[in-house]
Design an enzyme around this catalytic site. Sequence first.
Site, PDB file in Angstrom:
ATOM      1  N   ASP A  86       0.856  -1.197   0.000  1.00 22.62           N
ATOM      2  CA  ASP A  86       0.000   0.000   0.000  1.00 22.62           C
ATOM      3  C   ASP A  86       0.885   1.238   0.000  1.00 22.62           C
ATOM      4  O   ASP A  86       2.067   1.176   0.384  1.00 22.62           O
ATOM      5  CB  ASP A  86      -0.956   0.023   1.206  1.00 22.62           C
ATOM      6  CG  ASP A  86      -0.254   0.124   2.554  1.00 22.62           C
ATOM      7  OD1 ASP A  86       0.832  -0.483   2.715  1.00 22.62           O
ATOM      8  OD2 ASP A  86      -0.773   0.807   3.458  1.00 22.62           O
ATOM      9  N   ASP A 117       8.775   3.697  -1.147  1.00 21.51           N
ATOM     10  CA  ASP A 117       8.010   3.293   0.045  1.00 21.51           C
ATOM     11  C   ASP A 117       6.678   2.703  -0.380  1.00 21.51           C
ATOM     12  O   ASP A 117       5.716   3.425  -0.533  1.00 21.51           O
ATOM     13  CB  ASP A 117       7.814   4.522   0.951  1.00 21.51           C
ATOM     14  CG  ASP A 117       7.148   4.191   2.272  1.00 21.51           C
ATOM     15  OD1 ASP A 117       7.020   3.009   2.607  1.00 21.51           O
ATOM     16  OD2 ASP A 117       6.733   5.141   2.968  1.00 21.51           O
ATOM     17  N   GLU A 150       0.008  -0.977   5.891  1.00 15.29           N
ATOM     18  CA  GLU A 150       1.084  -0.433   6.716  1.00 15.29           C
ATOM     19  C   GLU A 150       0.903   1.059   6.915  1.00 15.29           C
ATOM     20  O   GLU A 150       1.108   1.577   8.019  1.00 15.29           O
ATOM     21  CB  GLU A 150       2.453  -0.714   6.070  1.00 15.29           C
ATOM     22  CG  GLU A 150       3.631  -0.512   7.021  1.00 15.29           C
ATOM     23  CD  GLU A 150       4.159   0.905   7.109  1.00 15.29           C
ATOM     24  OE1 GLU A 150       4.908   1.195   8.047  1.00 15.29           O
ATOM     25  OE2 GLU A 150       3.811   1.754   6.254  1.00 15.29           O
ATOM     26  N   ASP A 177      12.512  -1.353   4.033  1.00 15.53           N
ATOM     27  CA  ASP A 177      11.522  -0.267   4.072  1.00 15.53           C
ATOM     28  C   ASP A 177      12.105   0.918   4.844  1.00 15.53           C
ATOM     29  O   ASP A 177      11.377   1.673   5.477  1.00 15.53           O
ATOM     30  CB  ASP A 177      10.236  -0.787   4.740  1.00 15.53           C
ATOM     31  CG  ASP A 177       9.055   0.149   4.561  1.00 15.53           C
ATOM     32  OD1 ASP A 177       9.071   0.949   3.612  1.00 15.53           O
ATOM     33  OD2 ASP A 177       8.112   0.074   5.380  1.00 15.53           O
ATOM     34  N   HIS A 210     -20.047  36.060  14.497  1.00 14.28           N
ATOM     35  CA  HIS A 210     -19.486  37.233  13.821  1.00 14.28           C
ATOM     36  C   HIS A 210     -18.308  37.724  14.668  1.00 14.28           C
ATOM     37  O   HIS A 210     -18.465  37.981  15.862  1.00 14.28           O
ATOM     38  CB  HIS A 210     -20.563  38.315  13.711  1.00 14.28           C
ATOM     39  CG  HIS A 210     -20.154  39.470  12.855  1.00 14.28           C
ATOM     40  ND1 HIS A 210     -19.181  40.374  13.239  1.00 14.28           N
ATOM     41  CD2 HIS A 210     -20.569  39.864  11.625  1.00 14.28           C
ATOM     42  CE1 HIS A 210     -19.024  41.283  12.288  1.00 14.28           C
ATOM     43  NE2 HIS A 210     -19.865  41.003  11.287  1.00 14.28           N
TER      44      HIS A 210
END
Length: 452
Positions: A86, A117, A150, A177, A210
């Site tokens: 992923d 990555d 992950e 990684d 306001h």
Amino acid sequence: MVKEYIASNKDRFLEELFQWLRIPSVSADSRHKEDVRDAAEFLKKKFIESGVDTAQICETKGHPIVYAEKIVDPALPTVLVYGHYDVQPADPLNLWNSPPFEPIIKDEKIYARGSCDDKGQVFMHVKAFEALMKLNLLQCNIKFMVEGEEEIGSDNLDLFVKANKEKLKADVILISDTALISLNDPSVTTGLRGLSYMEVEVTGPNRDLHSGVYGGAVANPVNVLCNMIASLHDENGKVTIPGFYDKVAELTTSEREALNKAPFDLSAYKNEIGIKEIKGETGYTTLERTGARPTLDVNGIWGGYTGEGAKTVLPSKASAKISMRLVPNQVSSEVAELFTNHFNAIAPPYVTVKVQAHHGGEPAVTSIDSIAYKAASKAFEDVFGKAPIPTRDGGSIPIVALFKKELGLDTVLMGFGFDTDAIHSPNEHYGVKNFTLGIETIVAFYKHFSNA
Ligand code: BES
Ligand code: MN
Ligand code: MN
């Protein structure tokens, strides 16, 4: 032999990786659910093509896990390779020089979301395995577990690991990684930080007001939130949450020496990210600050009017996402609790605050005395001509601590990215050389590991 195999198949390896990178497997975005699955199917197919005994898509409550294995002989040692397919969301899209899911090579670098990555790094393992099979060099068992969650906290992997201890039985975990210092100064990561990720909401009046009619008489939640956040650090860059440092393992003198031995060019560091000065906890070097000290950072903050032009409003609410990076022996859930208690305690009476904990993860340090670390060290020597420098990275891979706890296994973090590869950012890239040298180093790792 291995070098030739990689060189003569390099173009095909890259073409296959490009096909994978074209699938936008963004785990965080439910609109990409099918793409995430397609990326898993693609990987399964590549495992089968490269000669595994079995490759499976393992369903979870979220995105699937790809599992594959090659058992040469049950009596031989087994390496469990972990990675993730992923990727982070690609936005802000307008800051990319080329579309994130249309990979290109520019200046010998692959530009695409996930190139470094972690698809690019996982793919090195697929191709190293292919080479081992084709050249008949594999002398140990290999299991692969590549997850699709992950980047969103690995919640379901947790359950998968606990439920599949027998299937995942191995002697060591191997992960690519993380980052290398440079191709001239190869390194192996021996520490990762943990993470506690919080979200806070500050509410003032029951509706937007306001800012002229009420301004000056009613507390503005955005102002209040900014003050509260500002108070979370003192003038020395220390986090002010009571108890935050209680469990922090201070570095020993020799650990500090080892950590600071790694080459580090401060002016290159500043130039590359476009800052004039660095800033951090007093008394620590940059490598210590990112590798071995805990931190607190706001990841996002919002509230009030942020559209075009000016709207005068005193907003009802303000929110922020705040993460803390942890070091041994901090515990993610404990730090989340300390944060929650403190944030509630410092809330002034004119607002109410809500604090919510997102995912967390534990810090990890890995041994440099293990058989597997020594095999990695020899592999780097073979390929880079130098033993790797042990480093500690600032990022988090929470599953490393979980592998230790649930499977009793040590991890070797043999990553080949650079800190400057812009992971999680626009224009993420990965050196072609990092990719091919990575494959070679992984093949060499198996050789040394099997002969140990
Ligand atoms: N690969 C990174 C972690 C990393 C990057 C480690 C660079 C060392 C050097 C990983 O994909 C990641 O991004 N992890 C997340 C944590 C996760 C729980 C979302 C992180 O570090 O933010
Ligand atoms: Mn990663
Ligand atoms: Mn990541």
